[in-house]
Design an enzyme around this catalytic site. Structure first.
Site: not given
Length: 430
Positions: A279, A63, A306, A94, A232
């Site tokens: 990624n 977000l 993701d 992050n 992921h």
């Protein structure tokens, strides 16, 4: 407030439900599900031809707030989530500052309570500042509602540090969600090492750069007993490791993204579209086939996006300078229905597990089911809606989708959070 949803096709494998029925909701809870229900006073909606499932969840979303609001903020990100059919997301830590203490957890929760169009579960970082050196304030964050711990965006490089993280997380009953990336091996890799890196002339990112940490973290799960969730996952060998860990009885789960299921390294052409720079990178067609097989056989526990929004100027650069990531909240459900449900690869029941029930179980948050007494978090789907992915239709601030122009069938039309509509007839409720 009272609400009656009439003539819906209700599906929930948690309670063995797959039939046409009415749903009566009062004060945010499901009161009754049955035939021919009536409501003396309240809102009544006819959902004939629509499917209603327990509200969808995406446990891997960026977000960007605090610190990167130019990319996305909690208001725009949760609008995108609701537009995609989600009633809850789990926000990654992050940000800037990093969510590595209780104050940051409370900040995200407070903004979400004010501006959110869906529920926002908060994950805390494993290490201070995502540096992988010193433990974050894990106990304090857990006490203030952090549901999981992850240094998503980076892999924790030191095995001893990862063991400490898992030892502590297990004390608080929290899952550790692992971004598996051996930075020394991956280096400055841009795309999958092999055909893509050779043909495009870009630095390669070997599958082993992901798989080494998957193997390491499964071994640490065995050592510590901590719940481990592989984020992921993108390679066939990595999935085989998870499959073996499950067979061994270890508390290991994993997730896949729609872009790793439905796109491959072959989609990156000589236009060097940076929307396809993600990624971990897009892998081979064989990897994608293996991941779909894992979705079908139950090895994969969750489909997540993701969702990684970036500004246009950040992505509109040379491939090696552009940041990794693509958005996905508003396309995920349509992609899953079109490619997996409509093709008969998985059932509607399996879809609800992958995009809802399993994710709540992994995060340890409140169970939501189509039964009396449950919180009325619901997703309404038109399974026959044909639509084209169009950047102009996004509620997200970002447009960096690798699926723009895709022809999809199936879309959420309505979303209810605690019995209140956050999206109705495809429009966000203000």
């Amino acid at each position: 407030m009272a609400l009656l949803l009439k003539n819906a096709h209700v599906i929930d494998p948690q309670v063995g439900l797959n039939e046409t029925a009415d749903i009566l909701i009062r004060d945010g809870k499901i009161v009754e599900i049955g035939q021919g229900l009536s409501l003396e006073k309240g809102i009544e909606r006819d959902l004939a031809g629509k499917i209603v499932v327990p509200g969808l969840v995406d446990m891997h979303v960026h977000l960007r707030e605090p610190g990167f609001e130019q990319k996305e903020d909690i208001a725009s990100g949760t609008r995108a989530a609701a537009h995609g059919g989600f009633t809850a997301v789990c926000a990654m830590p992050n940000t800037n500052p990093v969510v590595d203490n209780a104050v940051a957890v409370e900040y995200v929760k407070s903004i979400a309570a004010q501006a959110g169009k869906c529920r926002v579960h908060v994950s805390g970082s494993c290490s201070q500042g995502l540096k992988g050196e010193t433990l974050s304030e894990m106990g304090d964050m857990a006490a203030h509602g952090a549901v999981a711990f992850t240094d998503d965006g980076r892999g924790i490089q030191a095995a001893g540090m990862m063991r400490r993280v898992m030892d502590y997380a297990s004390q608080f009953g929290r899952v550790v969600m692992s971004h598996c990336q051996d930075e020394d091996l991956v280096g400055d890799g841009q795309v999958n090492e092999g055909v893509a890196s050779t043909c495009l002339g870009l630095l390669g990112w070997p599958a082993e750069g992901e798989e080494l940490q998957i193997a390491r973290d499964i071994a640490l799960c065995r050592l510590t007993g901590c719940k481990l969730h592989i984020q992921h996952i993108s390679t066939a060998r990595g999935l085989d490791m998870v499959r073996a860990a499950k067979a061994e009885g270890l508390p290991v789960t994993c997730e896949v993204t729609p872009h790793h299921l439905f796109l491959t390294e072959d989609n990156i052409g000589d236009d060097y579209s940076t929307a396809l720079k993600v990624n971990p990178p897009l892998r081979t067609a064989a990897d994608a086939e293996a991941l779909i097989a894992g979705v079908i056989d139950g090895t994969v526990d969750a489909i997540v996006t993701d969702h990684a929004p970036h500004t246009a100027w950040e992505k509109d650069r040379e491939f090696e300078l552009a940041p990794f990531g693509m958005i996905g909240l508003e396309t995920s459900l349509g992609l899953v229905i079109t490619n997996l449900v409509a093709t008969g690869k998985i059932s509607w029941e399996r879809m609800t597990e992958l995009m809802g029930a399993n994710q709540r179980a992994i995060l340890g948050v409140e169970r939501v089911a189509l039964e009396a007494g449950s919180t009325a978090d619901l997703t309404v789907i038109d399974p026959d809606a044909a639509w084209t992915v169009d950047a102009a239709d996004f509620c997200s601030k970002a447009k960096n989708s690798g699926f723009i122009g895709a022809q999809l069938t199936g879309r959420a039309t309505d979303v209810y959070v605690g019995g209140y509509a956050t999206m109705e007839d495809g429009r966000i409720v203000e």
